[in-house]
Design a protein around this motif. Structure first.
Motif, mmCIF file in Angstrom:
data_model
loop_
_atom_site.group_PDB
_atom_site.id
_atom_site.type_symbol
_atom_site.label_atom_id
_atom_site.label_comp_id
_atom_site.label_asym_id
_atom_site.label_seq_id
_atom_site.Cartn_x
_atom_site.Cartn_y
_atom_site.Cartn_z
ATOM 1 N N VAL A 175 -6.240 -3.973 -0.136
ATOM 2 C CA VAL A 175 -7.063 -3.660 -1.306
ATOM 3 C C VAL A 175 -6.282 -2.821 -2.309
ATOM 4 O O VAL A 175 -6.407 -2.993 -3.519
ATOM 5 C CB VAL A 175 -8.369 -2.942 -0.888
ATOM 6 N N GLY A 176 -5.448 -1.925 -1.826
ATOM 7 C CA GLY A 176 -4.673 -1.045 -2.697
ATOM 8 C C GLY A 176 -3.335 -1.596 -3.135
ATOM 9 O O GLY A 176 -2.595 -0.942 -3.878
ATOM 10 N N TYR A 177 -3.008 -2.809 -2.704
ATOM 11 C CA TYR A 177 -1.687 -3.390 -2.968
ATOM 12 C C TYR A 177 -1.329 -3.402 -4.455
ATOM 13 O O TYR A 177 -0.253 -2.942 -4.844
ATOM 14 C CB TYR A 177 -1.611 -4.798 -2.377
ATOM 15 N N GLU A 178 -2.195 -3.930 -5.297
ATOM 16 C CA GLU A 178 -1.881 -4.034 -6.736
ATOM 17 C C GLU A 178 -1.721 -2.663 -7.376
ATOM 18 O O GLU A 178 -0.780 -2.438 -8.150
ATOM 19 C CB GLU A 178 -2.961 -4.849 -7.463
ATOM 20 N N MET A 179 -2.616 -1.737 -7.050
ATOM 21 C CA MET A 179 -2.508 -0.400 -7.617
ATOM 22 C C MET A 179 -1.240 0.289 -7.119
ATOM 23 O O MET A 179 -0.579 1.008 -7.870
ATOM 24 C CB MET A 179 -3.740 0.437 -7.309
ATOM 25 N N LYS A 180 -0.892 0.060 -5.870
ATOM 26 C CA LYS A 180 0.343 0.637 -5.319
ATOM 27 C C LYS A 180 1.546 0.180 -6.139
ATOM 28 O O LYS A 180 2.408 0.986 -6.495
ATOM 29 C CB LYS A 180 0.508 0.233 -3.853
ATOM 30 N N ARG A 181 1.600 -1.104 -6.433
ATOM 31 C CA ARG A 181 2.716 -1.627 -7.232
ATOM 32 C C ARG A 181 2.749 -0.975 -8.615
ATOM 33 O O ARG A 181 3.819 -0.625 -9.117
ATOM 34 C CB ARG A 181 2.603 -3.144 -7.351
ATOM 35 N N ASP A 182 1.583 -0.803 -9.226
ATOM 36 C CA ASP A 182 1.516 -0.170 -10.546
ATOM 37 C C ASP A 182 1.953 1.291 -10.489
ATOM 38 O O ASP A 182 2.678 1.769 -11.368
ATOM 39 C CB ASP A 182 0.098 -0.271 -11.123
ATOM 40 N N ILE A 183 1.528 2.007 -9.466
ATOM 41 C CA ILE A 183 1.909 3.418 -9.319
ATOM 42 C C ILE A 183 3.407 3.537 -9.039
ATOM 43 O O ILE A 183 4.082 4.418 -9.590
ATOM 44 C CB ILE A 183 1.072 4.113 -8.227
ATOM 45 N N MET A 184 3.943 2.644 -8.229
ATOM 46 C CA MET A 184 5.390 2.661 -7.979
ATOM 47 C C MET A 184 6.166 2.455 -9.268
ATOM 48 O O MET A 184 7.127 3.173 -9.542
ATOM 49 C CB MET A 184 5.776 1.596 -6.959
ATOM 50 N N ALA A 185 5.757 1.494 -10.074
ATOM 51 C CA ALA A 185 6.433 1.236 -11.356
ATOM 52 C C ALA A 185 6.347 2.465 -12.253
ATOM 53 O O ALA A 185 7.321 2.829 -12.921
ATOM 54 C CB ALA A 185 5.817 0.015 -12.029
ATOM 55 N N ARG A 211 -4.727 -9.585 4.203
ATOM 56 C CA ARG A 211 -5.430 -8.544 4.947
ATOM 57 C C ARG A 211 -4.463 -7.709 5.789
ATOM 58 O O ARG A 211 -3.633 -8.247 6.516
ATOM 59 C CB ARG A 211 -6.489 -9.183 5.832
ATOM 60 N N ALA A 212 -4.601 -6.401 5.677
ATOM 61 C CA ALA A 212 -3.725 -5.474 6.392
ATOM 62 C C ALA A 212 -4.526 -4.235 6.783
ATOM 63 O O ALA A 212 -5.424 -3.813 6.051
ATOM 64 C CB ALA A 212 -2.542 -5.088 5.518
ATOM 65 N N ASP A 213 -4.192 -3.635 7.901
ATOM 66 C CA ASP A 213 -4.904 -2.463 8.403
ATOM 67 C C ASP A 213 -4.251 -1.172 7.903
ATOM 68 O O ASP A 213 -3.084 -0.900 8.213
ATOM 69 C CB ASP A 213 -4.928 -2.472 9.931
ATOM 70 N N TYR A 214 -5.025 -0.364 7.174
ATOM 71 C CA TYR A 214 -4.491 0.848 6.554
ATOM 72 C C TYR A 214 -3.894 1.862 7.529
ATOM 73 O O TYR A 214 -2.944 2.564 7.162
ATOM 74 C CB TYR A 214 -5.525 1.515 5.647
ATOM 75 N N PRO A 215 -4.368 1.995 8.783
ATOM 76 C CA PRO A 215 -3.733 3.011 9.647
ATOM 77 C C PRO A 215 -2.241 2.775 9.865
ATOM 78 O O PRO A 215 -1.471 3.744 9.962
ATOM 79 C CB PRO A 215 -4.509 2.894 10.967
ATOM 80 N N ASP A 216 -1.828 1.517 9.906
ATOM 81 C CA ASP A 216 -0.404 1.224 10.113
ATOM 82 C C ASP A 216 0.458 1.817 9.005
ATOM 83 O O ASP A 216 1.518 2.396 9.263
ATOM 84 C CB ASP A 216 -0.174 -0.289 10.175
ATOM 85 N N PHE A 217 -0.004 1.715 7.789
ATOM 86 C CA PHE A 217 0.773 2.184 6.642
ATOM 87 C C PHE A 217 0.619 3.687 6.444
ATOM 88 O O PHE A 217 1.561 4.363 6.018
ATOM 89 C CB PHE A 217 0.385 1.383 5.400
ATOM 90 N N ALA A 218 -0.547 4.213 6.800
ATOM 91 C CA ALA A 218 -0.752 5.665 6.742
ATOM 92 C C ALA A 218 0.205 6.371 7.685
ATOM 93 O O ALA A 218 0.824 7.380 7.320
ATOM 94 C CB ALA A 218 -2.202 6.000 7.096
ATOM 95 N N VAL A 219 0.361 5.839 8.885
ATOM 96 C CA VAL A 219 1.261 6.450 9.872
ATOM 97 C C VAL A 219 2.717 6.322 9.434
ATOM 98 O O VAL A 219 3.488 7.284 9.537
ATOM 99 C CB VAL A 219 1.035 5.846 11.275
ATOM 100 N N ALA A 220 3.099 5.169 8.920
ATOM 101 C CA ALA A 220 4.492 4.972 8.482
ATOM 102 C C ALA A 220 4.860 5.955 7.368
ATOM 103 O O ALA A 220 5.923 6.595 7.415
ATOM 104 C CB ALA A 220 4.705 3.535 8.020
ATOM 105 N N VAL A 221 3.990 6.096 6.384
ATOM 106 C CA VAL A 221 4.244 7.030 5.283
ATOM 107 C C VAL A 221 4.232 8.467 5.806
ATOM 108 O O VAL A 221 5.114 9.268 5.468
ATOM 109 C CB VAL A 221 3.211 6.834 4.147
ATOM 110 N N SER A 222 3.273 8.797 6.641
ATOM 111 C CA SER A 222 3.169 10.155 7.185
ATOM 112 C C SER A 222 4.417 10.546 7.965
ATOM 113 O O SER A 222 4.935 11.656 7.809
ATOM 114 C CB SER A 222 1.937 10.273 8.081
ATOM 115 N N LYS A 223 4.899 9.659 8.803
ATOM 116 C CA LYS A 223 6.104 9.957 9.589
ATOM 117 C C LYS A 223 7.319 10.146 8.685
ATOM 118 O O LYS A 223 8.159 11.010 8.935
ATOM 119 C CB LYS A 223 6.345 8.864 10.616
#
Length: 150
Positions: free
Chosen positions: A10-20, A39-51
């Motif tokens: 859901v946040g993919y497009e906004m993420k790309r805009d914020i990165m730019a 479709r992707a599960d947010y906990p996977d990406f939350a943990v990757a960024v957090s680590k």
């Protein structure tokens, strides 16, 4: 400054805009996924960024899902992370000044891109004040430490 950034589908497009937007401002950032709107599960990406933030590879992190709530809850399960979900700039600023937050989260279904940019700017420009706030941050750290020894 180096920013780790992740989302769910859901946040993919906004993420790309914020990165730019960050890159345009001269801020280095890395996309921790996902890399499409599939479709992707947010906990996977939350943990990757957090680590990446906890390990010192990145100074701070930004996470985006539909509301920012789920992805921030997942990030806050990682010891040392103080993630805040914000829908306006003032809270983002105070979260840095008073709570020394190291991850900012928001919802792509809650705010538009221009407001997201304002929130990011206020969060990145604010500095932790320490002082009277340090005791509270230390108490949060003590809670984390007590949980990791159980």
């Amino acid at each position: 400054m180096k920013i780790a950034i992740g989302s769910d589908h859901v946040g993919y497009e906004m993420k790309r805009d914020i990165m730019a937007y960050l890159i345009e401002k001269g801020i280095e950032c890395k996309d921790f996924g996902p890399y499409s709107t599939e479709r992707a599960d947010y906990p996977d990406f939350a943990v990757a960024v957090s680590k990446a933030v906890i390990n010192g590879e990145y100074d701070k992190g930004i996470l985006i899902c539909g509301t920012g709530i789920g992805i921030s809850i997942a990030a806050n399960k990682v010891n040392g992370i103080r993630a805040v979900v914000c829908s306006e700039p003032y809270s983002a600023q105070l979260s840095r000044q008073h709570n020394d937050t190291n991850i900012l989260a928001f919802g792509a279904r809650v705010i538009g891109i221009e407001l997201a940019k304002m929130i990011v700017d206020h969060w990145l420009q604010a500095n932790y004040e320490g002082g009277r706030h340090q005791g509270r941050v230390d108490k949060i750290k003590a809670i984390e430490k007590s949980q990791s020894t159980q």
